[in-house]
Design an enzyme around this catalytic site. Structure first.
Site, mmCIF file in Angstrom:
data_model
loop_
_atom_site.group_PDB
_atom_site.id
_atom_site.type_symbol
_atom_site.label_atom_id
_atom_site.label_comp_id
_atom_site.label_asym_id
_atom_site.label_seq_id
_atom_site.Cartn_x
_atom_site.Cartn_y
_atom_site.Cartn_z
ATOM 1 N N GLU A 192 -19.459 -6.022 9.734
ATOM 2 C CA GLU A 192 -20.400 -5.240 10.523
ATOM 3 C C GLU A 192 -21.483 -6.096 11.171
ATOM 4 O O GLU A 192 -21.890 -5.818 12.308
ATOM 5 C CB GLU A 192 -21.037 -4.170 9.634
ATOM 6 C CG GLU A 192 -20.092 -3.072 9.195
ATOM 7 C CD GLU A 192 -19.273 -3.416 7.962
ATOM 8 O OE1 GLU A 192 -18.495 -2.558 7.505
ATOM 9 O OE2 GLU A 192 -19.426 -4.555 7.451
ATOM 10 N N ARG A 198 -25.253 -2.738 6.757
ATOM 11 C CA ARG A 198 -24.829 -4.114 6.487
ATOM 12 C C ARG A 198 -25.186 -5.056 7.640
ATOM 13 O O ARG A 198 -25.081 -6.273 7.493
ATOM 14 C CB ARG A 198 -23.320 -4.133 6.231
ATOM 15 C CG ARG A 198 -22.912 -3.366 4.978
ATOM 16 C CD ARG A 198 -21.463 -2.923 5.006
ATOM 17 N NE ARG A 198 -20.523 -4.014 5.102
ATOM 18 C CZ ARG A 198 -19.953 -4.629 4.063
ATOM 19 N NH1 ARG A 198 -20.259 -4.268 2.830
ATOM 20 N NH2 ARG A 198 -19.092 -5.597 4.246
ATOM 21 N N LYS A 256 0.844 -1.182 0.000
ATOM 22 C CA LYS A 256 0.000 0.000 0.000
ATOM 23 C C LYS A 256 0.889 1.245 0.000
ATOM 24 O O LYS A 256 1.787 1.378 0.823
ATOM 25 C CB LYS A 256 -0.920 -0.003 1.222
ATOM 26 C CG LYS A 256 -2.051 1.001 1.154
ATOM 27 C CD LYS A 256 -3.056 0.757 2.262
ATOM 28 C CE LYS A 256 -4.234 1.718 2.134
ATOM 29 N NZ LYS A 256 -5.257 1.480 3.164
#
Length: 648
Positions: free
Chosen positions: A371, A399, A283
């Protein structure tokens, strides 16, 4: 040397470029990413990490025919650069410009508008299945998903189904050891084991050299040798988890080596059945500051660099935000009460919970992008006497809808939901606007829903919620804080609104932090001769029927204001309350006053700065004042009829 990127109008042009030219193109794409990130807040480190992967995918596949889904979608920028959108790239995340996520309205190469993690494998499998049913067996379906999103429950549901269906599906696991923050969980440890096993990595390199050394090696021979390698690898450790689900595993592959990526993609693209290609990326790759601090550079504030790519300044806002107030209040609550825990779903940085994690590591739980699990986990903690706080973005709480219903509300458990980013989130756009929480939460029995009007409210509401024996949701926006302590304030009491301004000419009922705009509108109207009252609703459910209905019945007209979707929202709750009273009190002789609802209409709202969007929707002070003038029978500014007569 002439730049390559401006000439790329279609990904098909990549087929004519040499590896050296592709690497030059990758460098140009990273410069384009840096130019955007120095002008506005944008997803940055995640996009830097997939440049080579994007180029390799478009080099090997023809996604005008094949199918490509980028999971979550915030790493879509390189894809946009090579799919004909370079000329407009400077407009990304600005009102009327390119969206910072996939958008089918921009390009046929974007199949779905995505912004939530985990659904790519299911969607790509559905595409593969549908193509097969329609006889289009030559189409390939590819999903690119990060290791942070990979533990999502829906991913394993999809892999389980893929292993059964046997449709041709390529899942690329983009493993950069990160979500927004460093990834967490047992699967992260498993992937780390695959990354770091030195015996396997040495064996893999030797086998790769052997494959390359075979004269006139063809695709079938290469696949055969690779199968031998994969069989040994699977026996050791690497792909056992996926192979057991019926998904063939290849990798790990260096995600920044274009030759290796292209070779492996060519190898697996015609495999029958589901395949997982494990790609290792970094990243922030190619920009040293982002490599060193990928968490900060996930979505950094605009910054300036010197010629050596060293960041010399960051244009951070000094404005204190509601997220800061919430995190500070959570920390103080945990200091006072050892029953309080906090649960987040891979959003420690976004919710500014780093200090909470450091101070109370045993009572801080980052469950990853899961979630549904977060909410059910909180319910379990609450059942045994804890006071869990689920700190989550409004759009992501959607969600876990079933768990809110069954595990929390049905059991009437004291779980506190802190809904960050409620309302319009600005440049993130329709996938991230938290517009729907009032509608989807207020329908549940036992649920209490609060909307603070300012910082003072938010601080007091968390204390109240933690003392309440039942589920509570508190929503607040991605915005700078306001305080209205110059007005008479009331303590937070269940089902109590506060009347901040009195006026006989009309009434504004403000739900949430648009209270400031409502108060500003009342000041402007008073200067014009209209005395308009303002109520801070505070409670969306249950409504303060006594205060609100008394004020409504006394007002000539009423405006409700909310930064939420109008269907099933706060204004609808007010309508329902008025209708219920009118139905049960037929002796009321006068008709109900006209009520105008201001809020987010029944459509998805585009991206743009929050202030721009509020103004467009008539939710700023000017828009609220204009609505009040209309109801008062006035179309332009000017003194009231009484004031005009007095002047005359």
């Amino acid at each position: 040397m002439e730049e390559i990127l401006p000439s790329i109008l279609s990904p098909r042009q990549l087929a004519g470029l040499s590896i050296d030219q592709l690497e030059r193109l990758a460098a140009e794409m990273r410069r384009a990413l840096c130019e955007v990130a120095t002008t506005r807040t944008a997803h940055f480190a995640s996009n830097l990490g997939v440049v080579e992967l994007c180029l390799a995918l478009h080099r090997v596949f023809d996604f005008s025919h094949d199918r490509l889904i980028w999971d979550t979608g915030h790493q879509i920028y390189p894809h946009k650069l090579v799919t004909g959108r370079f000329a407009r790239f400077g407009t990304i995340r600005t009102k009327g410009g390119l969206m910072g996520y996939p958008n089918p309205e921009e390009s046929p190469y974007d199949l779905f508008m995505t912004g939530h993690a985990g659904s790519s494998v299911s969607t790509a499998l559905g595409l593969a299945s549908g193509d097969g049913l329609r006889g289009q067996h030559d189409r390939r379906s590819v999903a690119v998903i990060g290791d942070g999103a990979f533990p999502s429950g829906i991913v394993f549901e999809a892999l389980n189904n893929a292993g059964f269906l046997k449709d041709r599906l390529l899942v690329i696991l983009n493993d950069n050891k990160m979500s927004i923050c460093p990834r967490v969980g047992a699967l992260a440890e498993y992937l780390d084991m695959v990354r770091t096993n030195s015996w396997y990595r040495g064996f893999k390199q030797e086998m790769g050299d052997l494959i390359k050394g075979v004269p006139m090696v063809g695709g079938q021979v290469e696949r055969m040798l690779s199968n031998v390698k994969d069989s040994i690898k699977t026996t050791l450790h690497g792909g056992a988890l996926f192979e057991a689900m019926g998904v063939r595993y290849f990798g790990p592959v260096d995600g920044h080596s274009l030759p290796q990526l292209i070779r492996y993609l060519e190898l697996v693209k015609d495999e029958k059945g589901p395949v997982l290609l494990h790609v290792l990326t970094e990243k922030g790759h190619g920009f040293k500051p982002a490599e060193a601090d990928p968490v900060f550079f996930h979505t950094p504030a605009p910054f300036e660099c010197d010629s050596d790519d060293c960041v010399v300044s960051v244009r951070k806002s000094s404005t204190r935000a509601y997220t800061d107030v919430a995190s500070d209040s959570i920390l103080r609550s945990m200091e006072r009460d050892d029953r309080v825990t906090v649960i987040t779903a891979a959003m420690c940085q976004g919710n500014k919970l780093e200090k909470v994690r450091e101070a109370f590591p045993k009572r801080f739980f980052d469950v990853g992008i899961c979630e549904s699990h977060a909410v059910a986990f909180a319910a379990g903690q609450a059942k045994v006497g804890c006071r869990p706080i689920v700190d989550i973005y409004s759009t992501f709480l959607q969600r876990s809808y079933d768990q809110i219903f069954q595990e929390v509300c049905l059991q009437n458990l004291p779980v506190v939901f802190m809904l960050d980013r409620a309302g319009l989130t600005g440049p993130d756009g329709p996938t991230h606007h938290g517009c729907f929480d009032l509608g989807y939460l207020r329908v549940f029995p036992n649920m209490t829903v609060l909307a603070p009007g300012d910082e003072t409210d938010l601080l007091a509401m968390l204390d109240w919620a933690l003392a309440h024996d039942g589920p509570v949701a508190i929503r607040y926006p991605k915005a700078g804080v306001e305080r209205h302590d110059h007005l008479p304030r009331m303590p937070i009491e269940r089902c109590r609104a506060e009347r901040l301004v009195r006026g006989d000419d009309g009434l504004i009922i403000a739900c949430g932090t648009l209270l400031g705009a409502a108060l500003e509108a009342s000041v402007r109207l008073r200067e014009e001769g209209l005395e308009v009252g303002v109520i801070n609703a505070r409670f969306v459910k249950p409504l303060d029927g006594a205060t609100l209905l008394e004020a409504i019945e006394a007002a000539p007209w009423v405006v409700t204001v909310e930064e939420a979707s109008l269907p099933a929202g706060f204004g609808s709750a007010v309508f329902e309350a008025v209708a219920d009273v009118r139905a049960t009190q037929p002796t009321l002789s006068t008709p109900a006053p006209p009520i105008e609802r201001l809020g987010i209409p029944d459509r998805f709202i585009e991206h743009g700065e929050r202030g721009e969007l509020l103004a467009d929707l008539g939710l700023d002070a000017s828009g609220i004042a204009a609505c009040c003038r209309k109801l008062a029978g006035r179309s332009t500014r000017g003194p009231s009829a009484a004031a005009a007569a007095e002047i005359a």
